[in-house]
Design an enzyme around this catalytic site. Structure first.
Site, PDB file in Angstrom:
ATOM      1  N   SER A 101      54.899  68.707   1.572  1.00  0.00           N
ATOM      2  CA  SER A 101      53.559  68.513   1.034  1.00  0.00           C
ATOM      3  C   SER A 101      53.235  69.624   0.027  1.00  0.00           C
ATOM      4  CB  SER A 101      52.561  68.462   2.195  1.00  0.00           C
ATOM      5  OG  SER A 101      51.282  68.115   1.768  1.00  0.00           O
ATOM      6  N   HIS A 126      54.596  63.900  -0.856  1.00  0.00           N
ATOM      7  CA  HIS A 126      53.750  62.725  -0.625  1.00  0.00           C
ATOM      8  C   HIS A 126      52.434  62.932  -1.353  1.00  0.00           C
ATOM      9  CE1 HIS A 126      51.817  64.551   3.307  1.00  0.00           C
ATOM     10  NE2 HIS A 126      51.649  65.310   2.251  1.00  0.00           N
TER      11      HIS A 126
END
EC number: 3.4.21.92
Length: 202
Positions: A101, A126
């Site tokens: 992330s 993501h």
């Protein structure tokens, strides 16, 4: 039983006797920085302060940021990324363990050609989640428009720094995409993968 932060001896220039300092303070003096937790405002401010201070101290010596982070809050992560682009020294990023992330966003923000992953490291990208500030209870939830702007910002950075087409990055950010070190290298998130048991890089 927790051992706390280990202490190591350090002798300042001109001093006869060494003093005991925690290992991270000793490593900071060698321009080695660590992100080994979730990204939040506190660690973000600490890393930003260290990067600025070390840049003032010597703007010609590179900085090294070791990353083992599951990600965290978007705005503090973007602040670290922006500071890395702003300070005069090149910032090497080194992924050990996991850069997921916002951890992968900071990893890709290292100086191009100076981004490294250890052989068994994992990288995950993501799209940003809907939590905005430091509340995880849903008190502060991004409006859809703001979330879209953040996603566009992150996507644009990944496109610029990986060399991948917009459609590839956009597709990858639709879901959690986990990569090995070599896959992250092929994806352009890192430039080098360390070779085990040698000082060489591939």
């Amino acid at each position: 039983m927790p051992i706390g932060v280990p202490k190591v001896p350090f002798r300042s220039p001109g001093e006869e006797d060494a003093v005991w300092v925690d290992v991270y303070n000793r490593l900071y003096r060698e321009r080695l920085l660590f992100l080994g937790q979730e990204v939040d405002s506190e660690i973000s401010n600490q890393l930003i302060g260290l990067m600025v201070y070390l840049s003032i101290e010597d703007e010609t010596k590179d900085l090294y940021l070791f990353i083992n982070s599951p990600g965290g809050w978007v705005i503090p992560g973007v602040a670290i990324y922006d500071t890395m682009q702003f300070v005069p020294p090149d910032v090497h990023t080194i992924c050990m363990g996991l850069a997921a992330s916002m951890g992968s966003f900071i990893l890709v923000g290292g100086e191009i050609t100076k981004r490294l992953a250890f052989p068994h490291a994992r990288v995950m990208i993501h799209q940003p989640a809907s939590s905005f500030y430091e509340a995880q209870t849903g008190e502060f939830v991004l409006e859809a428009e703001e979330l879209l702007k953040l996603r566009e910002t992150l996507t644009r950075v990944y496109v610029q720094r990986t060399g991948n087409p917009l459609w590839v990055v956009s597709e990858d950010m639709e879901r959690d995409v986990f990569m090995s070190a070599t896959e992250a290298q092929a994806h352009g998130i890192v430039d080098l993968v360390a070779v085990e048991n040698t000082g060489d890089l591939v």
